[in-house]
Design a protein around this motif. Structure first.
Motif, mmCIF file in Angstrom:
data_model
loop_
_atom_site.group_PDB
_atom_site.id
_atom_site.type_symbol
_atom_site.label_atom_id
_atom_site.label_comp_id
_atom_site.label_asym_id
_atom_site.label_seq_id
_atom_site.Cartn_x
_atom_site.Cartn_y
_atom_site.Cartn_z
ATOM 1 N N ASP A 57 65.668 48.330 24.369
ATOM 2 C CA ASP A 57 64.338 48.740 23.140
ATOM 3 C C ASP A 57 62.792 47.913 23.139
ATOM 4 O O ASP A 57 63.523 46.442 23.782
ATOM 5 C CB ASP A 57 65.064 48.632 22.081
ATOM 6 C CG ASP A 57 63.565 49.004 21.731
ATOM 7 O OD1 ASP A 57 63.286 50.367 21.348
ATOM 8 O OD2 ASP A 57 63.222 48.638 20.353
ATOM 9 N N LYS A 58 61.844 48.422 23.430
ATOM 10 C CA LYS A 58 60.438 47.289 23.674
ATOM 11 C C LYS A 58 60.776 46.822 22.627
ATOM 12 O O LYS A 58 59.890 45.760 22.582
ATOM 13 C CB LYS A 58 59.653 48.859 23.615
ATOM 14 C CG LYS A 58 58.850 49.136 23.359
ATOM 15 C CD LYS A 58 58.400 49.936 23.796
ATOM 16 C CE LYS A 58 57.140 50.783 22.094
ATOM 17 N NZ LYS A 58 58.500 51.830 21.941
ATOM 18 N N GLU A 60 62.155 48.758 28.885
ATOM 19 C CA GLU A 60 61.212 49.577 28.465
ATOM 20 C C GLU A 60 60.093 48.607 28.005
ATOM 21 O O GLU A 60 60.668 47.403 27.481
ATOM 22 C CB GLU A 60 61.065 50.700 27.822
ATOM 23 C CG GLU A 60 61.988 50.210 25.771
ATOM 24 C CD GLU A 60 62.066 51.313 24.956
ATOM 25 O OE1 GLU A 60 62.541 52.703 25.108
ATOM 26 O OE2 GLU A 60 62.229 51.656 23.788
ATOM 27 N N ASP A 71 67.065 52.421 23.350
ATOM 28 C CA ASP A 71 67.184 51.481 22.387
ATOM 29 C C ASP A 71 68.524 51.290 21.887
ATOM 30 O O ASP A 71 68.733 50.349 20.720
ATOM 31 C CB ASP A 71 66.070 52.312 20.493
ATOM 32 C CG ASP A 71 65.152 53.391 21.662
ATOM 33 O OD1 ASP A 71 64.421 52.788 22.233
ATOM 34 O OD2 ASP A 71 65.136 54.366 20.169
HETATM 35 CA CA CA Z 1 62.044 52.578 21.306
#
Ligand code: CA
Ligand code: C2E
Ligand code: CA
Ligand code: CA
Length: 279
Positions: free
Chosen positions: A202-203, A236, A180
Motif C-alpha cells: 500500500d502507498k 504502489e 493494499d
Molecule cells: Ca491503496
C-alpha cells in the motif's frame, strides 16, 4: 456536540440531511454514468528494477456532467452500495481484455499485463466466474496477462467459497493480487492458502518508508512474506527516487507511482512504452 450521542431519538440535522441527499443524488447519477459514456479507464505503468515496462493497472474515472471529475474514492463506495459496481466492473474487465487483445498484435506491447480492481460486491456475485470467462472468450484476450486485484475485504467472506472461486478463475489462466496488503485484518495463515501471484504494498507504507522505521519494518516483512510465497511484489504510490531505491534494495519486484508515471490514457501509455522501448 458530544451530548447528541446520548439521545436515543436522532434529531433532525439539516446539514447531515444535505450530505445524505447529495450522496443519493450522486448515486442516482452514477446509475446513468455507464450508459451515458461518462466513465473512462486510465492506465498506470508498472516497471521492474531495470525500468522495463511490465504491465499497468486500470483505474476508473468518472466525469460528472455537472460536478466534473469525481474521485473513485468517492464513487466506488456508492457503486458498491447501490450494486452499480457489478455492471461497471464488467465494463472495466471487458475494456481491459479488449486492450490486451489489441496489444497482442503489437510486439512492443504484447508482454504487458493488465491489472483490474475487483470490489467485494463484484466478486461475490454468484456468476462472477462465468462473467469473466465469457468476457475472455468474447475478446480473445490471453487470460495469462489479466490480473485481478482483490482486497483483504474479499478474503473476509466465507473461506471455502472464496478459495474455490479463486481456483476456478486461476484455472481459466488468470491470476490474483492482494491489493493494499497489510491494511486489512486477514490472517497470514489464511493468505498463504490463497492462489496468489502478487502482493501489492500500500502507498501509505511506501509514503513513510524513508521517514518511519515502523513503515520500513512493515515493508520488509511484506516483502519477506511475498518472497517466501514465491510471488511478485508491487509497490504502489512510488513518488521519489529515494523510495524507489529503497524498495529495490529491499527486494521489491515492480514499481508503480507518480515517479514512473501518473495514470494516463491508453494511447498515451502505448506511446510511452513504445518510445521507451526504442530508446
Ligand atoms: Ca491503496
Ligand atoms: P488503489 O487500487 O489502491 O489504486 C491506487 C491509487 O493510488 C489510485 O488512485 C492511483 O491513481 C493512486 N496513485 C498512483 N500512484 C500514486 C502516487 O505516486 N502517489 C499517490 N499519492 N497516489 C498514487 P485512484 O485512481 O484515485 O483510485 C482510488 C481507488 O479507487 C483505488 O485504489 C481502488 O480501490 C478504487 N478503484 C479505482 N478504479 C477502480 C475500478 O475500476 N474498480 C474498483 N472496484 N475500484 C477501483
Ligand atoms: Ca489497486
Ligand atoms: Ca492499492
Amino acid at each position: 456536540s458530544k451530548q447528541d450521542g446520548r439521545n436515543l431519538i436522532r434529531q433532525y440535522d439539516p446539514q447531515a440531511q444535505k450530505v445524505l441527499n447529495a450522496r443519493m443524488a450522486l448515486s442516482n447519477d452514477l446509475n446513468l454514468a455507464l450508459r451515458d459514456g461518462q466513465l473512462k479507464l486510465l492506465y498506470q505503468l508498472q516497471v521492474d528494477a531495470e525500468n522495463q515496462a511490465r504491465g499497468a493497472e486500470c483505474l476508473m474515472r468518472w466525469h460528472h456532467p455537472q460536478h466534473g471529475q469525481v474521485s473513485p474514492v468517492e464513487f466506488i463506495p456508492l457503486a458498491e452500495d447501490s450494486g452499480a459496481i457489478v455492471a461497471m466492473g464488467d465494463w472495466v474487465v471487458r475494456l481491459a481484455c479488449e486492450t490486451l487483445a489489441r496489444w497482442a498484435q503489437v510486439p512492443q506491447l504484447s508482454h504487458l499485463t493488465l491489472s483490474v480492481n475487483v470490489s467485494p460486491r463484484q466478486f461475490t456475485e454468484t456468476d462472477f466466474v462465468a462473467r469473466i470467462s465469457h468476457i475472455l472468450q468474447d475478446t480473445g484476450a490471453s487470460p495469462h496477462l489479466l490480473r485481478l486485484e482483490v482486497t483483504e475485504g474479499i478474503v473476509m467472506q466465507d473461506k471455502h467459497e472464496v478459495i474455490a472461486k479463486m481456483r476456478e478463475l486461476c484455472a481459466l489462466g488468470l491470476s490474483f493480487s492482494i491489493d493494499d496488503f497489510g491494511t486489512g485484518y486477514s490472517s497470514l495463515s489464511y493468505i498463504q492458502t490463497l492462489p496468489l501471484a502478487e502482493l501489492k504494498i500500500d502507498k501509505a507504507f511506501v509514503n513513510e518508508l524513508t521517514t518511519s522505521e515502523r513503515a520500513q519494518a512493515i515493508v520488509k516483512a511484506i516483502i519477506a512474506i511475498g518472497h517466501s510465497m514465491g510471488i511478485t511484489l508491487v509497490s504502489e504510490g512510488v513518488e521519489t527516487q529515494a523510495q524507489k531505491d529503497q524498495l529495490l534494495a529491499l527486494g521489491c519486484t515492480l514499481l508503480q507511482g507518480y515517479l514512473i508515471t501518473r495514470p494516463i490514457e491508453c494511447a498515451a501509455l502505448e506511446d510511452l512504452v513504445i518510445s521507451r522501448h526504442s530508446s
